[in-house]
Write a protein that holds these residues in place. Structure first.
Motif, short mmCIF file in Angstrom:
data_model
loop_
_atom_site.label_atom_id
_atom_site.label_comp_id
_atom_site.label_asym_id
_atom_site.label_seq_id
_atom_site.Cartn_x
_atom_site.Cartn_y
_atom_site.Cartn_z
N GLU A 164 3.73 -3.24 0.47
CA GLU A 164 3.24 -3.87 1.69
C GLU A 164 2.10 -4.84 1.36
O GLU A 164 2.06 -5.97 1.87
CB GLU A 164 2.71 -2.81 2.65
CG GLU A 164 3.74 -1.83 3.17
CD GLU A 164 3.11 -0.69 3.93
OE1 GLU A 164 3.82 -0.04 4.72
OE2 GLU A 164 1.88 -0.43 3.76
N ARG A 165 1.19 -4.40 0.50
CA ARG A 165 0.03 -5.22 0.17
C ARG A 165 0.45 -6.50 -0.54
O ARG A 165 -0.10 -7.58 -0.28
CB ARG A 165 -0.94 -4.42 -0.70
CG ARG A 165 -2.34 -5.06 -0.77
CD ARG A 165 -3.24 -4.33 -1.76
NE ARG A 165 -3.25 -2.89 -1.57
CZ ARG A 165 -4.04 -2.27 -0.69
NH1 ARG A 165 -4.85 -2.97 0.07
NH2 ARG A 165 -4.02 -0.95 -0.59
N GLU A 166 1.41 -6.42 -1.43
CA GLU A 166 1.86 -7.62 -2.14
C GLU A 166 2.46 -8.63 -1.18
O GLU A 166 2.22 -9.84 -1.30
CB GLU A 166 2.89 -7.23 -3.21
CG GLU A 166 2.27 -6.53 -4.42
CD GLU A 166 3.31 -5.96 -5.35
OE1 GLU A 166 3.02 -5.88 -6.57
OE2 GLU A 166 4.41 -5.57 -4.90
N GLN A 201 -2.51 -1.17 8.54
CA GLN A 201 -3.04 -2.01 7.48
C GLN A 201 -2.13 -1.90 6.26
O GLN A 201 -1.64 -0.81 5.94
CB GLN A 201 -4.45 -1.58 7.10
CG GLN A 201 -5.48 -1.80 8.20
CD GLN A 201 -5.70 -3.26 8.51
OE1 GLN A 201 -5.96 -4.06 7.62
NE2 GLN A 201 -5.57 -3.63 9.77
N PRO A 202 -1.86 -2.99 5.56
CA PRO A 202 -0.98 -2.92 4.38
C PRO A 202 -1.54 -1.98 3.31
O PRO A 202 -2.76 -1.93 3.08
CB PRO A 202 -0.95 -4.36 3.88
CG PRO A 202 -1.34 -5.20 5.05
CD PRO A 202 -2.31 -4.36 5.83
N THR A 203 -0.64 -1.25 2.68
CA THR A 203 -1.02 -0.32 1.62
C THR A 203 -0.20 -0.63 0.37
O THR A 203 0.60 -1.57 0.34
CB THR A 203 -0.74 1.14 2.05
OG1 THR A 203 0.69 1.34 2.13
CG2 THR A 203 -1.37 1.44 3.40
N ASP A 204 -0.38 0.21 -0.64
CA ASP A 204 0.38 0.06 -1.88
C ASP A 204 1.71 0.80 -1.83
O ASP A 204 2.37 0.97 -2.86
CB ASP A 204 -0.45 0.57 -3.07
CG ASP A 204 -1.63 -0.35 -3.36
OD1 ASP A 204 -1.48 -1.57 -3.21
OD2 ASP A 204 -2.71 0.16 -3.70
#
Length: 360
Positions: A164-166, A201-204
């Motif tokens: 997600e974070r990428e 919120q975006p995570t790994d």
């Protein structure tokens, strides 16, 4: 800017305000063009000024040349309090949504010795900012087009294993390197069960086959914001995911087809909400259908239950119903539109197919 100042003074007269103190950054920019991080505007019947400190003297001259500059070498609000006392005004309006209790006290608060009285202003600037000018809409169209392009770029990157974070970082990089001053808000990229969190919120967390993927983002370009959401499936789409997507898509289309100027925020919300309720998912749609967008990504008007405010022609709003099933996933589809007497003009051009799109 002078026409806005003229309209504001007319509103002040109607509200029996001798002066108005403007402290919100969006409102300061809207009236003057000043973008500094510290400052305030003071508007009186026959004069107006921009107050800030030494850091912004030159910047104010460049950005707000029509506003006389008052340099303040100490705390800003006590200096403005003294200035107001010198003018002889009796009633001073302030924006209660942009003034803390501590700042109110610095202005004198309810001190009986104060030579003027402070009153919360009745939303004069909020009402003015509801109606977008052709210039404002041109800036918003550009922000929307950039957001559409960033969404297309992101969808090409969707694959099993990427996080997600990428994806969120790639979208921000695209927007910033293609002209955006910043993102209009923290980008939401939420996959699998996390897509049932409306403001995740975006995570790994890496994307997995069968995930629902909610992407909510917007560029800020030339001070104006965009806001859009799309939902796709990763690699494959389970039947339940297809079902809730189809329901949300139909609800969102009902809003696009039916929402228009002249109806209330409540009635606009009902157009989308009724579709979701009729499909049996009403308890899983817990937020409003939309909100205004402009200099801020969340501003008036609001499209949600109980709002009796009439939606005006020329307002830019989102239409964004959602369905969020805990521990399974969620769907949200959002367009930015401009309200007209006959309906609404959709600014967002990113595809939103009738059936759930599978990516990666």
């Amino acid at each position: 800017m002078y026409s806005r100042l003229h309209d504001l003074r007319a509103g002040m007269t109607g509200a029996s305000l001798d002066a108005l103190l403007v402290t919100g950054r969006e409102n300061i920019y809207y009236l003057s063009g000043f973008t500094g991080s510290a400052g305030a505007l003071l508007v009186i019947a026959d004069t107006h000024l921009l107050a800030s400190d030494f850091r912004y003297t030159s910047q104010a001259a460049l950005e707000a040349p029509e506003w006389p500059f008052m340099q303040v070498d100490g705390p800003l609000l006590p200096a403005l309090r003294a200035r107001l006392a010198d003018t002889g005004v009796a009633s001073v309006g302030y924006d209660a949504s942009n003034l803390t209790l501590a700042q109110y006290a610095q202005l004198g608060g309810d001190d009986p010795a104060l030579p003027f009285r402070l009153y919360p202003e009745p939303g004069l600037l909020t009402a003015m900012r509801l109606l977008k000018s052709p210039e404002e809409l041109a800036r918003m169209r550009a922000a929307v087009a950039l957001t559409d392009a960033a969404c297309a770029d992101l969808l090409e990157r969707v694959r099993v294993g990427i996080t997600e974070r990428e994806l969120a970082l790639s979208a921000e990089w695209f927007m910033r390197t293609h002209g955006a001053a910043r993102v209009a808000f923290d980008i939401i990229v939420a996959a699998g069960p996390r897509s049932a969190l409306p403001h995740a919120q975006p995570t790994d967390r890496p994307l997995r086959a069968g995930d629902l993927l909610v992407i909510d983002m917007g560029a800020e370009l030339d001070h104006y914001c965009a806001d859009m959401t799309r939902t796709v499936a990763v690699a494959e789409a389970p039947p339940r995911a297809r079902e809730i997507y189809r329901t949300c898509r139909q609800a969102q289309q009902a809003g696009v087809d039916g929402i228009r100027a002249g109806m209330t925020g409540h009635d606009a919300d009902r157009l989308c909400r009724a579709v979701i309720e009729d499909a049996g998912y009403g308890e899983y749609f817990g937020h409003g259908t939309g909100h205004g967008v402009g200099l801020a990504v969340h501003e008036e008007p609001r499209l949600r239950p109980g709002v009796k405010t009439v939606l005006p022609a020329g307002a830019a709003v989102t239409i964004e119903p959602g369905i969020y099933l805990p521990e399974f996933g969620g769907v949200r589809i959002e367009d930015l539109v401009v309200l007209t007497a006959d309906g609404c003009e959709v600014l967002t051009a990113a595809p939103k197919p009738e059936e759930l799109l599978v990516c990666g």
